[in-house]
Write an enzyme that holds these catalytic residues in place. Structure first.
Site, PDB file in Angstrom:
ATOM      1  N   GLY A  50     108.938  85.789 105.412  1.00 34.79           N
ATOM      2  CA  GLY A  50     110.015  84.815 105.271  1.00 34.79           C
ATOM      3  C   GLY A  50     110.447  84.236 106.594  1.00 34.79           C
ATOM      4  N   ASP A 166     126.745  80.633 106.167  1.00 39.08           N
ATOM      5  CA  ASP A 166     125.494  80.074 105.646  1.00 39.08           C
ATOM      6  C   ASP A 166     125.080  80.756 104.345  1.00 39.08           C
ATOM      7  OD1 ASP A 166     123.377  78.310 105.604  1.00 39.08           O
ATOM      8  OD2 ASP A 166     122.126  79.458 106.981  1.00 39.08           O
TER       9      ASP A 166
END
Length: 323
Positions: A50, A166
């Site tokens: 990722g 975020d």
């Protein structure tokens, strides 16, 4: 002589605690650069699992057999240095079952990495948008309660409130028991003891940003609440906020359909028409979406807080268990 011996023993006794502290510091687990490279097969592409805000994440296996995730920061980005320091400061001082655990860090002039708890089931985003995976209503609600509990801890359970800044499905990771853990504190903010908000030029992910954050750079815990509300809507509609254009937004689209036409906005796979409890489950989905809309109100003052959000969602979970 007796007096001198007693005085020396007294001085040694006073020095003992610092010596013990020093020993415990030495014994704290550390992983060298070479050990990390060996664990993650030289950070090969086959081990890449990722991407974070400022780097890449690799799967690794330590010599002890422990599976880890290694977040390597891209030092070609100037912001990556600050991000590394921010994550170290935030995550190393935070302890909660719904936050990704930091095992240790590895840093030299040319390399900075965090060694993190490995999450074998990947991200919430993968489960929402991949055709190979599916989450039912109870699983989705359980995951979003986990995230809400993490935010409740960050906002209300720390000595100074921490703002994640975020929130989005790709930053929610799932362990082997499908328990959710919040990750990526690269742009998080720490409020001082008497601060209610602060100004910043850091930008989060479009679609999840609170209006006051995007327009003025004003950051508070209410910005996380707004982002959480958007993510809660996304989880139960399976619609990304980026799908909407011009004046129509995800929260407006959902709001137009509540409470009478919740079936039109809910994920079509979530409540099959043949389900014996279809109406009760749709009522629960409508209640969840109302919590989400309370979270993402345009006015920060009108948004709920994460303590209340957790309480409301837990009540809905009890109702779902009866279906």
């Amino acid at each position: 002589m007796t007096f001198v011996l007693l005085w020396i023993r007294h001085r040694k006794g006073k020095r003992a605690p610092p010596q013990a502290e020093s020993l415990s510091t030495v014994r704290r687990e550390r992983i060298s650069y070479n050990e990390l490279l060996q664990a993650a097969d030289g950070l090969s592409e086959s081990n890449l699992i990722g991407f974070g805000s400022f780097g890449s994440v690799y799967k690794g296996i330590l010599s002890s057999g422990t599976i880890i995730a290694v977040k390597v920061f891209n030092l070609q980005q100037d912001a990556a240095f600050k991000s590394f320091d921010t994550e170290c400061e935030a995550l190393c001082s935070l302890r909660h079952r719904n936050l990704v655990k930091v095992i240790t860090s590895c840093s030299n002039l040319d390399f900075k990495a965090l060694v993190l708890q490995y999450m074998p089931n990947g991200s919430l985003e993968k489960y929402l948008y991949s055709h190979n995976y599916f989450l039912d209503i109870r699983q989705r609600l359980s995951i979003m309660i986990d995230v809400a509990c993490a935010l409740k801890y960050l906002h209300h359970g720390c000595s100074s409130p921490v703002i994640h800044c975020d929130l989005k499905p790709s930053n929610v990771l799932l362990d082997e028991d499908m328990v959710a853990h919040l990750r990526d504190f690269g742009i998080s903010k720490l409020l001082g003891e008497y601060q209610g908000d602060l100004y910043t030029k850091t930008f989060a992910t479009l679609g999840y940003i609170a209006p006051e954050y995007g327009q003025d750079g004003l950051v508070s815990t209410k910005c996380d609440v707004y982002s959480y509300g958007i993510m809660l809507l996304e989880t139960f509609t399976r619609r990304k906020p980026s799908e909407f254009e011009e004046d129509l937004r995800l929260k407006q689209w959902a709001n137009y359909s509540l409470p009478d036409a919740v079936i039109d906005v809910a994920d079509t796979n979530l409540v099959p028409p043949i389900d014996n409890h279809v109406m009760k489950k749709l009522d629960c989905v409508a209640s969840i979406m109302n919590v989400a809309l309370d979270c993402c109100s345009e006015s920060p003052a009108r948004r709920t807080n994460m303590k209340d959000a957790v309480g409301m969602l837990q009540k809905i979970r009890i109702q779902l268990l009866a279906c």
